[in-house]
Design an enzyme around this catalytic site. Structure first.
Site, PDB file in Angstrom:
ATOM      1  N   CYS A   1       1.499  10.655   9.349  1.00  0.00           N
ATOM      2  CA  CYS A   1       2.444  10.066  10.306  1.00  0.00           C
ATOM      3  C   CYS A   1       3.847  10.095   9.688  1.00  0.00           C
ATOM      4  O   CYS A   1       4.021   9.665   8.545  1.00  0.00           O
ATOM      5  CB  CYS A   1       2.043   8.620  10.605  1.00  0.00           C
ATOM      6  SG  CYS A   1       3.215   7.767  11.671  1.00  0.00           S
TER       7      CYS A   1
ATOM      8  N   ARG B   1       0.847  -1.205   0.000  1.00  0.00           N
ATOM      9  CA  ARG B   1       0.000   0.000   0.000  1.00  0.00           C
ATOM     10  C   ARG B   1       0.874   1.243   0.000  1.00  0.00           C
ATOM     11  O   ARG B   1       2.020   1.216   0.456  1.00  0.00           O
ATOM     12  CB  ARG B   1      -0.937   0.015   1.196  1.00  0.00           C
ATOM     13  CG  ARG B   1      -0.296   0.014   2.587  1.00  0.00           C
ATOM     14  CD  ARG B   1       0.170   1.355   3.079  1.00  0.00           C
ATOM     15  NE  ARG B   1       0.468   1.364   4.508  1.00  0.00           N
ATOM     16  CZ  ARG B   1       1.276   2.221   5.080  1.00  0.00           C
ATOM     17  NH1 ARG B   1       1.935   3.108   4.372  1.00  0.00           N
ATOM     18  NH2 ARG B   1       1.476   2.183   6.394  1.00  0.00           N
TER      19      ARG B   1
ATOM     20  N   THR C   1       6.279   8.216   9.908  1.00  0.00           N
ATOM     21  CA  THR C   1       6.826   6.915   9.478  1.00  0.00           C
ATOM     22  C   THR C   1       6.493   6.620   8.021  1.00  0.00           C
ATOM     23  O   THR C   1       7.113   5.762   7.412  1.00  0.00           O
ATOM     24  CB  THR C   1       6.267   5.738  10.318  1.00  0.00           C
ATOM     25  OG1 THR C   1       4.853   5.666  10.112  1.00  0.00           O
ATOM     26  CG2 THR C   1       6.577   5.890  11.777  1.00  0.00           C
TER      27      THR C   1
ATOM     28  N   ARG D   1      -5.315   5.502   0.979  1.00  0.00           N
ATOM     29  CA  ARG D   1      -4.381   4.388   1.077  1.00  0.00           C
ATOM     30  C   ARG D   1      -4.678   3.558  -0.158  1.00  0.00           C
ATOM     31  O   ARG D   1      -5.786   3.003  -0.282  1.00  0.00           O
ATOM     32  CB  ARG D   1      -4.621   3.560   2.345  1.00  0.00           C
ATOM     33  CG  ARG D   1      -4.077   4.183   3.628  1.00  0.00           C
ATOM     34  CD  ARG D   1      -2.578   3.912   3.788  1.00  0.00           C
ATOM     35  NE  ARG D   1      -1.937   4.866   4.675  1.00  0.00           N
ATOM     36  CZ  ARG D   1      -1.689   4.675   5.967  1.00  0.00           C
ATOM     37  NH1 ARG D   1      -2.049   3.548   6.537  1.00  0.00           N
ATOM     38  NH2 ARG D   1      -1.071   5.584   6.666  1.00  0.00           N
TER      39      ARG D   1
ATOM     40  N   ARG E   1       4.167   0.535   2.337  1.00  0.00           N
ATOM     41  CA  ARG E   1       4.372  -0.614   3.227  1.00  0.00           C
ATOM     42  C   ARG E   1       4.039  -1.863   2.428  1.00  0.00           C
ATOM     43  O   ARG E   1       2.902  -2.088   2.030  1.00  0.00           O
ATOM     44  CB  ARG E   1       3.476  -0.516   4.464  1.00  0.00           C
ATOM     45  CG  ARG E   1       3.889  -1.509   5.553  1.00  0.00           C
ATOM     46  CD  ARG E   1       3.176  -1.251   6.862  1.00  0.00           C
ATOM     47  NE  ARG E   1       1.886  -1.885   6.936  1.00  0.00           N
ATOM     48  CZ  ARG E   1       1.657  -3.154   7.297  1.00  0.00           C
ATOM     49  NH1 ARG E   1       2.683  -3.928   7.623  1.00  0.00           N
ATOM     50  NH2 ARG E   1       0.446  -3.651   7.344  1.00  0.00           N
TER      51      ARG E   1
ATOM     52  N   ARG F   1       4.333  -6.990  12.460  1.00  0.00           N
ATOM     53  CA  ARG F   1       3.027  -6.610  13.005  1.00  0.00           C
ATOM     54  C   ARG F   1       2.196  -7.866  13.227  1.00  0.00           C
ATOM     55  O   ARG F   1       2.538  -8.940  12.738  1.00  0.00           O
ATOM     56  CB  ARG F   1       2.265  -5.675  12.047  1.00  0.00           C
ATOM     57  CG  ARG F   1       2.898  -4.306  11.924  1.00  0.00           C
ATOM     58  CD  ARG F   1       2.039  -3.332  11.128  1.00  0.00           C
ATOM     59  NE  ARG F   1       2.700  -2.034  11.071  1.00  0.00           N
ATOM     60  CZ  ARG F   1       2.197  -0.951  10.485  1.00  0.00           C
ATOM     61  NH1 ARG F   1       1.018  -1.007   9.875  1.00  0.00           N
ATOM     62  NH2 ARG F   1       2.856   0.191  10.492  1.00  0.00           N
TER      63      ARG F   1
ATOM     64  N   GLU G   1      -6.065   7.147   8.077  1.00  0.00           N
ATOM     65  CA  GLU G   1      -4.899   7.888   8.593  1.00  0.00           C
ATOM     66  C   GLU G   1      -4.374   8.876   7.547  1.00  0.00           C
ATOM     67  O   GLU G   1      -3.908   9.964   7.873  1.00  0.00           O
ATOM     68  CB  GLU G   1      -3.803   6.915   9.016  1.00  0.00           C
ATOM     69  CG  GLU G   1      -2.632   7.574   9.697  1.00  0.00           C
ATOM     70  CD  GLU G   1      -1.634   6.567  10.281  1.00  0.00           C
ATOM     71  OE1 GLU G   1      -1.997   5.840  11.218  1.00  0.00           O
ATOM     72  OE2 GLU G   1      -0.497   6.517   9.787  1.00  0.00           O
TER      73      GLU G   1
ATOM     74  N   GLU H   1      -1.445  -2.939  12.451  1.00  0.00           N
ATOM     75  CA  GLU H   1      -0.678  -2.244  13.483  1.00  0.00           C
ATOM     76  C   GLU H   1      -1.354  -2.386  14.844  1.00  0.00           C
ATOM     77  O   GLU H   1      -2.587  -2.327  14.942  1.00  0.00           O
ATOM     78  CB  GLU H   1      -0.571  -0.762  13.118  1.00  0.00           C
ATOM     79  CG  GLU H   1       0.480  -0.065  13.942  1.00  0.00           C
ATOM     80  CD  GLU H   1       0.655   1.396  13.554  1.00  0.00           C
ATOM     81  OE1 GLU H   1      -0.294   2.012  13.051  1.00  0.00           O
ATOM     82  OE2 GLU H   1       1.767   1.914  13.783  1.00  0.00           O
TER      83      GLU H   1
END
Ligand code: ADP
Ligand code: IOM
Length: 343
Positions: A258, A113, A260, A216, A267, A296, A212, A301
């Site tokens: 975020c 993603r 990260t 995505r 990811r 994970r 988030e 997460e």
């Protein structure tokens, strides 16, 4: 006047590591031009001391205005300094991918993603209800015009039955509701308004809207054909980018809420069964560290593993290209399988 937050003694988040009283003093009254404050940026990590990171950006300017806090976090997480430049490369022919699990013994599924946000709007933690609805409108219209294997439907969360929502979550297609980390970041405001999921008929291409990040973009399928999953994603991103302009900077690549996820916002993960290696925690962790992998649980997460199945993905996302993100995951998974076979 905001006062320095209380962090428990055993707090290991990057927020408690880098938000020293001096940095707090320096930043506590700062606001971005869209009105996002330090207290909003740190609330997730203050309310949830077990966060890995604990900070969120409310807009692109947050990365500049709160840079004395964000920069060391970005440096530690990605190994990327404030003088460094991010570069993108999505040429899937450069990926050196072999069939890692020809007998289908270990890899259950593969998912890659990326996070994306629309240019010139606040990010999720700082967005208004009207702006979020505008994002939903723009994004769903663009997605509904896709053709061929990417063609699909948009399903808003508002009005979706509980059973359909539950099934989509259980099957790993949809984001969870009520995540407390996102809640404290201001990302669940006005829930479920403006949230939804687009997917093609086979559910191999999906887009989450207003979680988030505003988008995505996801490619996934059963088994371990990492290259096919990457190729589908690259083709989808190219098509979507013809219609939508995403927030991006020379320095930080794609901008995400975020830190990260900055850079590639990618990811790449497998769900993989490692019954023996997972008993040997030292070796398991040594391999994941060597190949820059993140472990994970089975529901994403902050979830736990079940039946020795883990979600293994690339950890670094900024300062390396998309091809390198996927290569990190591929090479690391090859090493994990080799170790599992030896035990
Ligand atoms: P994100 O990947 O967007 O950061 P999560 O870690 O919460 O978010 O994962 C989102 C969902 O994707 C979860 O249901 C998770 O189990 C699922 N998922 C992640 N990797 C895979 C995979 N390789 N195969 C199937 N589902 C996956
Ligand atoms: N990406 C985000 N959900 N996460 C890193 C939160 C945290 O644990 O700080």
């Amino acid at each position: 006047m905001p006062s320095y937050p209380h962090f428990p003694e055993n707090c290991t988040s990057l927020l408690c590591k880098y938000l020293t009283p001096t940095i707090f003093e320096k930043l506590r009254n700062r606001k971005t031009p869209s009105g996002f404050t330090l207290m909003q940026a740190i609330n997730s990590g203050v309310q949830n001391p077990e966060s890995a990171i604990g900070v969120y950006a409310g807009d692109e300017a947050s990365y500049e205005v709160f840079s004395p806090l964000f920069n060391p976090i970005i440096q530690e997480y990605h190994g990327f300094g404030h003088e460094d430049h991010h570069q993108s490369d999505m040429d899937s022919t450069k990926l050196k991918a072999t069939d890692l699990d020809p007998e289908n013994k270990y890899i259950i599924s593969t998912r890659i993603r990326v996070g994306r946000n629309l240019n010139a709007l606040p990010l999720g933690p700082g967005i208004s209800k009207e702006q979020r609805l505008h994002v939903e409108d723009e994004v769903s219209s663009a997605l509904l015009s896709l053709q061929g294997t990417l063609q699909g439907n948009y399903f808003p969360l508002e009005g979706m039955s509980d059973s359909v929502q539950k099934q989509l979550i259980e099957d790993h297609f949809l984001f969870k509701a009520g995540d407390r980390f996102l809640e404290a970041a201001g990302l669940n405001r006005d829930w479920p308004s403006g949230r939804g999921i687009f997917h093609n008929r086979e559910k191999t291409f999906l887009v989450w809207v207003n979680e988030e990040d505003q988008l995505r973009i996801i490619s996934m399928q059963q088994g371990g054909d990492i290259k096919a999953v990457f190729e589908r994603l690259v083709s989808a991103i190219g098509t979507i980018e013809k219609q939508l302009t995403f927030m991006h900077s020379e320095h930080l690549g794609y901008i995400t809420s975020c830190p990260t996820n900055l850079g590639t916002a990618m990811r790449a993960s497998v769900h993989i069964k490692l019954p023996k290696l997972s008993q040997d925690k030292e070796q398991f962790q040594a391999i994941t560290k060597q190949y820059h992998l993140q472990i994970r649980g089975i529901h994403g997460e902050h979830s736990e593993s079940e039946a020795a199945i883990f979600d293994i993905s690339n950890r670094r996302r900024l300062g390396i290209t998309e091809v390198e993100c996927v290569q990190d995951m591929h090479d690391g998974v090859a090493a994990l399988i080799a170790a599992e076979e030896k035990l």
